[in-house]
Design a protein around this motif. Structure first.
Motif, PDB file in Angstrom:
ATOM      1  N   GLN A   1       6.737  13.177   9.604  1.00 59.95           N
ATOM      2  CA  GLN A   1       7.007  13.495   8.201  1.00 59.95           C
ATOM      3  C   GLN A   1       6.816  12.319   7.249  1.00 59.95           C
ATOM      4  N   ILE A   2       6.694  11.101   7.766  1.00 59.32           N
ATOM      5  CA  ILE A   2       6.540   9.956   6.866  1.00 59.32           C
ATOM      6  C   ILE A   2       5.062   9.737   6.551  1.00 59.32           C
ATOM      7  N   PRO A   3       4.739   9.189   5.350  1.00 58.84           N
ATOM      8  CA  PRO A   3       3.327   8.904   5.035  1.00 58.84           C
ATOM      9  C   PRO A   3       2.767   7.876   6.016  1.00 58.84           C
ATOM     10  N   LEU A   4       1.622   8.191   6.578  1.00 58.85           N
ATOM     11  CA  LEU A   4       1.034   7.300   7.577  1.00 58.85           C
ATOM     12  C   LEU A   4      -0.475   7.483   7.593  1.00 58.85           C
ATOM     13  N   SER A   5      -1.186   6.412   7.390  1.00 54.65           N
ATOM     14  CA  SER A   5      -2.645   6.429   7.481  1.00 54.65           C
ATOM     15  C   SER A   5      -3.032   6.146   8.926  1.00 54.65           C
ATOM     16  N   VAL A   6      -3.847   7.025   9.496  1.00 52.61           N
ATOM     17  CA  VAL A   6      -4.174   6.922  10.925  1.00 52.61           C
ATOM     18  C   VAL A   6      -5.679   6.724  11.111  1.00 52.61           C
ATOM     19  N   THR A   7      -6.040   5.711  11.898  1.00 51.35           N
ATOM     20  CA  THR A   7      -7.432   5.506  12.302  1.00 51.35           C
ATOM     21  C   THR A   7      -7.523   5.687  13.818  1.00 51.35           C
ATOM     22  N   VAL A   8      -8.349   6.615  14.253  1.00 53.13           N
ATOM     23  CA  VAL A   8      -8.551   6.884  15.677  1.00 53.13           C
ATOM     24  C   VAL A   8      -9.836   6.191  16.112  1.00 53.13           C
ATOM     25  N   VAL A   9      -9.713   5.275  17.065  1.00 54.40           N
ATOM     26  CA  VAL A   9     -10.879   4.545  17.572  1.00 54.40           C
ATOM     27  C   VAL A   9     -11.265   5.120  18.931  1.00 54.40           C
ATOM     28  N   LEU A  10     -12.459   5.707  19.006  1.00 49.60           N
ATOM     29  CA  LEU A  10     -12.973   6.226  20.274  1.00 49.60           C
ATOM     30  C   LEU A  10     -13.949   5.217  20.870  1.00 49.60           C
ATOM     31  N   GLY A  11     -13.878   5.043  22.186  1.00 48.65           N
ATOM     32  CA  GLY A  11     -14.746   4.083  22.855  1.00 48.65           C
ATOM     33  C   GLY A  11     -16.160   4.608  23.056  1.00 48.65           C
ATOM     34  N   ASP A  12     -17.030   3.715  23.495  1.00 51.97           N
ATOM     35  CA  ASP A  12     -18.436   4.047  23.766  1.00 51.97           C
ATOM     36  C   ASP A  12     -18.577   5.210  24.744  1.00 51.97           C
ATOM     37  N   ASN A  13     -17.689   5.236  25.740  1.00 54.54           N
ATOM     38  CA  ASN A  13     -17.819   6.211  26.827  1.00 54.54           C
ATOM     39  C   ASN A  13     -16.674   7.223  26.829  1.00 54.54           C
ATOM     40  N   TYR A  14     -16.202   7.590  25.638  1.00 57.23           N
ATOM     41  CA  TYR A  14     -15.160   8.608  25.521  1.00 57.23           C
ATOM     42  C   TYR A  14     -15.604   9.866  26.255  1.00 57.23           C
ATOM     43  N   LYS A  15     -14.782  10.357  27.191  1.00 55.38           N
ATOM     44  CA  LYS A  15     -15.220  11.365  28.144  1.00 55.38           C
ATOM     45  C   LYS A  15     -15.005  12.806  27.684  1.00 55.38           C
TER      46      LYS A  15
ATOM     47  N   SER B   1       0.861  -1.192   0.000  1.00 54.75           N
ATOM     48  CA  SER B   1       0.000   0.000   0.000  1.00 54.75           C
ATOM     49  C   SER B   1       0.888   1.229   0.000  1.00 54.75           C
ATOM     50  N   SER B   2       0.272   2.365  -0.232  1.00 56.77           N
ATOM     51  CA  SER B   2       1.048   3.606  -0.343  1.00 56.77           C
ATOM     52  C   SER B   2       1.551   4.085   1.006  1.00 56.77           C
ATOM     53  N   SER B   3       0.895   3.697   2.075  1.00 50.67           N
ATOM     54  CA  SER B   3       1.337   4.158   3.392  1.00 50.67           C
ATOM     55  C   SER B   3       1.071   3.088   4.444  1.00 50.67           C
ATOM     56  N   SER B   4       1.850   3.163   5.516  1.00 52.37           N
ATOM     57  CA  SER B   4       1.632   2.276   6.655  1.00 52.37           C
ATOM     58  C   SER B   4       0.402   2.737   7.428  1.00 52.37           C
ATOM     59  N   ARG B   5      -0.140   1.836   8.250  1.00 48.80           N
ATOM     60  CA  ARG B   5      -1.380   2.130   8.963  1.00 48.80           C
ATOM     61  C   ARG B   5      -1.171   2.083  10.473  1.00 48.80           C
ATOM     62  N   LEU B   6      -1.615   3.137  11.136  1.00 53.14           N
ATOM     63  CA  LEU B   6      -1.551   3.244  12.588  1.00 53.14           C
ATOM     64  C   LEU B   6      -2.963   3.323  13.141  1.00 53.14           C
ATOM     65  N   VAL B   7      -3.251   2.526  14.177  1.00 46.99           N
ATOM     66  CA  VAL B   7      -4.536   2.607  14.877  1.00 46.99           C
ATOM     67  C   VAL B   7      -4.281   3.131  16.286  1.00 46.99           C
ATOM     68  N   ILE B   8      -5.050   4.130  16.699  1.00 49.07           N
ATOM     69  CA  ILE B   8      -4.966   4.692  18.047  1.00 49.07           C
ATOM     70  C   ILE B   8      -6.212   4.279  18.816  1.00 49.07           C
ATOM     71  N   SER B   9      -6.029   3.635  19.974  1.00 51.67           N
ATOM     72  CA  SER B   9      -7.182   3.166  20.749  1.00 51.67           C
ATOM     73  C   SER B   9      -6.848   3.184  22.242  1.00 51.67           C
ATOM     74  N   PHE B  10      -7.434   4.144  22.961  1.00 48.96           N
ATOM     75  CA  PHE B  10      -7.176   4.252  24.393  1.00 48.96           C
ATOM     76  C   PHE B  10      -8.394   3.832  25.221  1.00 48.96           C
ATOM     77  N   GLY B  11      -8.927   2.685  24.885  1.00 50.44           N
ATOM     78  CA  GLY B  11      -9.965   2.080  25.704  1.00 50.44           C
ATOM     79  C   GLY B  11     -11.314   2.751  25.580  1.00 50.44           C
ATOM     80  N   ASP B  12     -12.178   2.415  26.505  1.00 49.53           N
ATOM     81  CA  ASP B  12     -13.573   2.823  26.443  1.00 49.53           C
ATOM     82  C   ASP B  12     -13.763   4.300  26.788  1.00 49.53           C
ATOM     83  N   GLU B  13     -12.936   4.824  27.727  1.00 49.13           N
ATOM     84  CA  GLU B  13     -13.167   6.168  28.250  1.00 49.13           C
ATOM     85  C   GLU B  13     -12.055   7.148  27.907  1.00 49.13           C
ATOM     86  N   ASP B  14     -10.805   6.663  27.867  1.00 52.93           N
ATOM     87  CA  ASP B  14      -9.644   7.536  27.664  1.00 52.93           C
ATOM     88  C   ASP B  14      -9.671   8.707  28.648  1.00 52.93           C
ATOM     89  N   PRO B  15      -9.606   8.430  29.971  1.00 49.30           N
ATOM     90  CA  PRO B  15      -9.789   9.490  30.971  1.00 49.30           C
ATOM     91  C   PRO B  15      -8.797  10.644  30.840  1.00 49.30           C
TER      92      PRO B  15
END
Length: 346
Positions: free
Chosen positions: A191-205, A162-176
């Motif tokens: 500076q490097i190409p990077l595809s980022v997916t941010v996963v927010l939990g059900d109870n993100y505060k 793929s054209s870029s690497s993939r990063l997933v960010i996930s700090f749990g259900d609340e991310d206090p």
């Protein structure tokens, strides 16, 4: 032998207090155990004001404070109490052992754990002192969600170019501590190409719009909230950035290079997400510097050998088969209670 139709069905009370930023895993673990055992025993949930309503398919009682908890247990008279409510204390446990024939705790770092019958420590300290014999400790006690099963060992599978690497960010259900926002702010400087997916939990505060605005300011960045395919997103990642509590166990089932940031002092002292197990641990998230975080992200993405070594270390861990071990302990305590009702009356 008592005929089956004459046997009195055993009763299990499960007490939940979801604290310390542990997210939804304790509740998911309790539901999974309850659904497995519902034909063998009557299951009743007790839960406090910090915890979502456990399950509409079971009887549930809300408790407010320690005295209410003791009163409910006294009324219910369960054969087994399963407690997943953070550190316990000896005063409370001294009362409970006079009310309940068998008691099992999950992830209990309190003094009360010494008085219970079994403690299952999926979370454990890095510098682990010798535990008493009734502590069952280690990653092999982790109960894997069914959603993870199709992706076991996915990290070793070759991904299409793929054209870029993939990063997933996930700090749990609340991310206090809102480490999601902090990490995104640092990533703007990468500076490097990077595809980022941010996963927010059900109870993100925190304010979701702030995270969305930050994501819009960076190319190839998207935000998803409480996705049904979280395990699939993990399996497609080249790198995961997450908390240091239960999420690393899920990552290790799949096998993906992973950076952990502790949400609090409790998480910073946990012994599972370490280098020897294939993780990059940067300590407390609120103290991590931009340069340290970006260097940690780039290292495995730019060096295939380091990436493969991290994955193999994770996959060597005996993890993900903990359900049978836990069920065996529960069934044993039901069949061979540590105390009898007659003993507790004297």
């Amino acid at each position: 032998m008592v005929p089956i139709e004459k046997q009195v069905q055993k009763k299990i009370a499960i007490y939940l207090s979801i604290t310390d930023g542990k997210g939804s895993y304790p509740l998911r673990r309790a539901r999974k155990l309850a659904n497995t055992l519902k034909n063998e025993a009557e299951i009743i949930f007790l839960y406090d004001q910090h915890t979502p309503f456990p399950d509409e398919n079971f009887t549930c009682h809300k408790v407010i404070g320690p005295s209410s908890f003791i009163t409910q247990v006294s009324k219910l008279q369960p054969d087994l109490l399963i407690r997943d409510a953070g550190p316990s204390n000896t005063d409370e446990m001294s009362k409970l052992v006079e009310l309940v024939p068998s008691i099992l705790h999950f992830d209990d770092f309190g003094d009360g754990g010494q008085l219970t019958d079994w403690v299952i420590q999926t979370l454990y300290p890095e510098t682990q002192e010798l535990c008493a014999d009734h502590y069952i400790t280690g990653p092999d006690t982790f109960i894997t969600d069914a959603s993870l099963h199709p992706y076991r060992h996915a990290g070793l599978k070759r991904k299409p170019p793929s054209s870029s690497s993939r990063l997933v960010i996930s700090f749990g259900d609340e991310d206090p501590g809102n480490l999601t926002f902090r990490a995104l702010r640092h990533l703007k400087q990468l500076q490097i190409p990077l595809s980022v997916t941010v996963v927010l939990g059900d109870n993100y505060k925190h304010d979701v719009s702030e995270v969305q605005m930050m994501a819009l300011s960076r190319r190839n960045t998207r935000v998803v909230q409480a996705p049904d395919n979280r395990a699939e997103l993990f399996s497609e990642a080249d790198m995961i950035l997450c908390d240091a509590c239960y999420t690393p166990y899920e990552v290790a089932v799949i096998g993906v290079p992973c950076i952990v940031l502790a949400q609090n002092e409790f998480e910073s002292n946990l012994g599972f997400p370490t280098e020897k197990n294939g993780f990059i641990h940067l300590g407390l998230g609120r103290k991590v510097t931009q340069s340290n975080l970006l260097s940690a992200i780039m290292e495995p993405l730019l060096h295939d050998a380091r990436k493969e070594r991290a994955i193999k270390r994770q996959l060597q861990i005996d993890i993900g088969s903990g359900e049978e071990k836990v069920l065996e302990a529960i069934r044993y305590l039901l069949e061979f209670p540590k105390r009898t009702r007659l003993d507790m009356l004297h």
